[in-house]
Design an enzyme around this catalytic site. Structure first.
Site, PDB file in Angstrom:
ATOM      1  N   CYS A 211       5.236  -7.728   7.688  1.00  0.00           N
ATOM      2  CA  CYS A 211       6.168  -7.233   8.709  1.00  0.00           C
ATOM      3  C   CYS A 211       6.353  -8.316   9.757  1.00  0.00           C
ATOM      4  CB  CYS A 211       5.574  -5.973   9.343  1.00  0.00           C
ATOM      5  SG  CYS A 211       6.668  -5.184  10.533  1.00  0.00           S
TER       6      CYS A 211
ATOM      7  N   CYS B 130      -1.243  -3.414  15.060  1.00  0.00           N
ATOM      8  CA  CYS B 130      -0.941  -3.064  13.670  1.00  0.00           C
ATOM      9  C   CYS B 130      -1.419  -4.148  12.694  1.00  0.00           C
ATOM     10  CB  CYS B 130       0.566  -2.837  13.531  1.00  0.00           C
ATOM     11  SG  CYS B 130       1.041  -2.369  11.865  1.00  0.00           S
TER      12      CYS B 130
ATOM     13  N   GLY C  90       5.603  -2.473   6.812  1.00  0.00           N
ATOM     14  CA  GLY C  90       6.975  -2.930   7.014  1.00  0.00           C
ATOM     15  C   GLY C  90       7.760  -2.092   7.997  1.00  0.00           C
ATOM     16  N   GLU C  91       8.905  -2.611   8.391  1.00  0.00           N
ATOM     17  CA  GLU C  91       9.815  -1.911   9.297  1.00  0.00           C
ATOM     18  C   GLU C  91      11.040  -1.491   8.480  1.00  0.00           C
ATOM     19  OE1 GLU C  91      10.186  -0.537  12.312  1.00  0.00           O
ATOM     20  OE2 GLU C  91      12.254  -0.229  11.670  1.00  0.00           O
TER      21      GLU C  91
ATOM     22  N   CYS D 129      -2.101   1.983   7.589  1.00  0.00           N
ATOM     23  CA  CYS D 129      -1.417   1.001   6.755  1.00  0.00           C
ATOM     24  C   CYS D 129      -1.823  -0.433   7.054  1.00  0.00           C
ATOM     25  CB  CYS D 129       0.088   1.161   6.887  1.00  0.00           C
ATOM     26  SG  CYS D 129       0.665   0.875   8.541  1.00  0.00           S
TER      27      CYS D 129
ATOM     28  N   CYS E 249       3.175   8.295   1.694  1.00  0.00           N
ATOM     29  CA  CYS E 249       3.542   7.289   2.687  1.00  0.00           C
ATOM     30  C   CYS E 249       3.831   5.985   1.943  1.00  0.00           C
ATOM     31  CB  CYS E 249       2.388   7.117   3.668  1.00  0.00           C
ATOM     32  SG  CYS E 249       2.677   5.840   4.889  1.00  0.00           S
TER      33      CYS E 249
ATOM     34  N   ASN F 198      -6.018   3.441  15.476  1.00  0.00           N
ATOM     35  CA  ASN F 198      -7.011   3.090  14.459  1.00  0.00           C
ATOM     36  C   ASN F 198      -7.527   1.710  14.762  1.00  0.00           C
ATOM     37  OD1 ASN F 198      -7.321   4.934  12.121  1.00  0.00           O
ATOM     38  ND2 ASN F 198      -5.086   4.807  12.149  1.00  0.00           N
TER      39      ASN F 198
ATOM     40  N   CYS G 141       3.765  -5.896  16.274  1.00  0.00           N
ATOM     41  CA  CYS G 141       3.087  -4.920  17.141  1.00  0.00           C
ATOM     42  C   CYS G 141       1.602  -5.297  17.203  1.00  0.00           C
ATOM     43  CB  CYS G 141       3.256  -3.496  16.603  1.00  0.00           C
ATOM     44  SG  CYS G 141       4.973  -2.985  16.552  1.00  0.00           S
TER      45      CYS G 141
ATOM     46  N   GLU H  75       0.831  -1.215   0.000  1.00  0.00           N
ATOM     47  CA  GLU H  75       0.000   0.000   0.000  1.00  0.00           C
ATOM     48  C   GLU H  75       0.858   1.254   0.000  1.00  0.00           C
ATOM     49  OE1 GLU H  75      -3.177  -2.104   2.991  1.00  0.00           O
ATOM     50  OE2 GLU H  75      -2.626  -0.031   3.349  1.00  0.00           O
TER      51      GLU H  75
ATOM     52  N   LEU I 160       6.881   4.806  19.935  1.00  0.00           N
ATOM     53  CA  LEU I 160       7.138   4.506  21.346  1.00  0.00           C
ATOM     54  C   LEU I 160       5.950   3.774  21.971  1.00  0.00           C
ATOM     55  CD1 LEU I 160       9.257   4.961  23.601  1.00  0.00           C
ATOM     56  CD2 LEU I 160       7.995   7.020  24.217  1.00  0.00           C
TER      57      LEU I 160
HETATM   58  N1  SAH Z   1       7.432  -0.196  11.286  1.00  0.00           N
HETATM   59  C1  SAH Z   1       7.509   1.217  11.393  1.00  0.00           C
HETATM   60  C2  SAH Z   1       6.740   1.977  10.337  1.00  0.00           C
HETATM   61  C3  SAH Z   1       5.371   1.472   9.926  1.00  0.00           C
HETATM   62  S1  SAH Z   1       4.031   1.752  10.988  1.00  0.00           S
HETATM   63  C4  SAH Z   1       7.130   1.645  12.788  1.00  0.00           C
HETATM   64  O1  SAH Z   1       6.771   0.807  13.597  1.00  0.00           O
HETATM   65  O2  SAH Z   1       7.267   2.825  13.107  1.00  0.00           O
HETATM   66  C5  SAH Z   1       3.791   3.495  11.025  1.00  0.00           C
HETATM   67  C6  SAH Z   1       3.196   3.994  12.313  1.00  0.00           C
HETATM   68  O3  SAH Z   1       1.819   3.596  12.445  1.00  0.00           O
HETATM   69  C7  SAH Z   1       3.905   3.459  13.546  1.00  0.00           C
HETATM   70  O4  SAH Z   1       4.035   4.486  14.498  1.00  0.00           O
HETATM   71  C8  SAH Z   1       2.939   2.399  14.035  1.00  0.00           C
HETATM   72  O5  SAH Z   1       3.148   2.078  15.370  1.00  0.00           O
HETATM   73  C9  SAH Z   1       1.607   3.064  13.742  1.00  0.00           C
HETATM   74  N2  SAH Z   1       0.443   2.181  13.707  1.00  0.00           N
HETATM   75  C10 SAH Z   1       0.354   0.921  13.278  1.00  0.00           C
HETATM   76  N3  SAH Z   1      -0.891   0.446  13.444  1.00  0.00           N
HETATM   77  C11 SAH Z   1      -1.616   1.443  13.986  1.00  0.00           C
HETATM   78  C12 SAH Z   1      -2.968   1.570  14.408  1.00  0.00           C
HETATM   79  N4  SAH Z   1      -3.839   0.563  14.298  1.00  0.00           N
HETATM   80  N5  SAH Z   1      -3.348   2.751  14.927  1.00  0.00           N
HETATM   81  C13 SAH Z   1      -2.480   3.781  15.054  1.00  0.00           C
HETATM   82  N6  SAH Z   1      -1.194   3.719  14.680  1.00  0.00           N
HETATM   83  C14 SAH Z   1      -0.764   2.560  14.161  1.00  0.00           C
END
Ligand code: SAH
Length: 347
Positions: free
Chosen positions: A118, A125, A165-166, A338, A111, A296, A122, A98, A221
């Site tokens: 990934c 996510c 992805g990271e 995402c 973006c 989200n 988390c 995406e 964080l």
């Molecule tokens: N892997 C990287 C970048 C991709 S995620 C990272 O972890 O930073 C981009 C951002 O969206 C990150 O801050 C992630 O924690 C956040 N994110 C992922 N899922 C989310 C959700 N459901 N609601 C809010 N933020 C989210």
């Protein structure tokens, strides 16, 4: 991608210096590499036959050795609320990623994804639920920009590596992408207009700092204690908050760039007054900025929040002297967060 193409060199993943080496190996003059580079990265042609200042014979040789990858638009969702457009792209091997185009006051931001899926796990996510498939090649990160600009007719002014992805788990390809993106003879984008978001792969934060790119580092964080952070972000078991903050301080010291911390607010998990106080202790004396995002909701998880809670938490932080904002929500009607579209598509 055809099988034949798989044996060919992915020319859009080469830096200008690497392309020069390849062209010299073919017994051609160095300036030819610059001509090809401009066809690829300025005029953005998809076919060697379009490179009209090269002989037909040389073009034939190039297409025997190299391939010019492209992405297919599988889906395009345009928001009715704002000008956000979300693309689902099909990669040459049939996988999907995406890309989201967003309008801000100063222009358009893109973006981009850096991996297919990934491995970071988390809990909140969507991108990580079905696991990791593979890293994106530099060309596949770059093409998200080229194809989106081509399709939308919009010139993108900044890039955020915050899609699927990271990015620091695909360090070599991501840094190659940044080198190609900022090449003076190509897109020539200043890396000051690029933000990279990481969940906190500590050794790679040091490596990135040593590259002195001048890009903005965003650190996800999302919690203030190791116990809580490990619960929602497994990477914390490997690199804890102290190690992460030390790496951030090194980044700040080395690059002079203020770090942005992302804090996805989750009801009943990380939104208490005590947690706001812990955040202020964590950032004491450090140049930083906290971006609060109401989590989200994704359909596989129970986590919820809302804008009102985010504003309340931001006000708590501001009272404690922390530089905090609530992130604007864009494309809420098209699930611009995402990972959600790809998951719908791949199931
Ligand atoms: N892997 C990287 C970048 C991709 S995620 C990272 O972890 O930073 C981009 C951002 O969206 C990150 O801050 C992630 O924690 C956040 N994110 C992922 N899922 C989310 C959700 N459901 N609601 C809010 N933020 C989210």
């Amino acid at each position: 991608m055809t099988e034949k193409n798989q044996e060919k060199i992915d020319i859009l993943s080469l830096s200008q210096a690497e392309l020069e080496d390849e062209i010299l190996l073919l017994g051609e003059k160095k300036f030819r590499a610059k001509q090809i580079w401009q066809w690829l990265h300025v005029k953005k042609v998809r076919n060697f036959d379009k490179m009209s200042n090269l002989s037909a014979q040389f073009r034939g040789k190039l297409s025997d050795i190299f391939c010019i990858k492209s992405l297919i638009i599988s889906k395009r969702l345009a928001s009715n609320i704002d000008n956000t457009v979300k693309y689902l792209y099909e990669l040459p091997d049939g996988n999907h990623i995406e890309t989201v185009l967003m309008e801000y006051n100063h222009g358009y931001s893109l973006c981009v994804s850096t991996q297919v899926g990934c491995k970071m796990g988390c809990r909140f996510c969507a991108s990580t639920i079905a696991g990791f498939k593979r890293n994106l090649e530099p060309s596949e990160i770059l093409l998200q920009l080229y194809e989106t600009e081509r399709d939308s007719g919009i010139k993108v002014s900044s890039i955020v590596l915050m899609g699927i992805g990271e990015p620091l788990d695909n360090f070599d390809n991501v840094t190659k992408f940044l080198d190609i993106l900022s090449d003076k003879d190509g897109s020539n984008m200043s890396l000051r207009h690029v933000s990279l978001s990481t969940c906190g792969i500590v050794p790679r934060i040091y490596d990135l700092a040593d590259k002195s790119y001048g890009l903005t580092l965003s650190v996800s964080l999302h919690a203030t204690t190791d116990a809580k952070r490990s619960e929602i972000m497994p990477i914390n078991n490997k690199y804890n908050i102290n190690e992460l903050i030390s790496a951030c301080k090194y980044y700040l010291h080395k690059t002079g760039r203020r770090i942005s911390f992302e804090y996805a607010l989750i009801d009943g998990v990380n939104d208490s007054k005590e947690q706001a106080k812990e955040l202020s202790r964590l950032f004491k004396g450090m140049q930083s900025h906290i971006n609060i995002i109401p989590v989200n909701k994704i359909k596989e998880r129970e986590f919820t929040s809302n804008r009102k809670s985010a504003i309340r938490f931001r006000d708590l932080l501001i009272d404690l002297g922390v530089n905090a904002t609530v992130r604007r929500t864009l494309g809420s009607d098209i699930d611009a967060a995402c990972g959600q579209l790809r998951r719908e598509y791949e199931i």
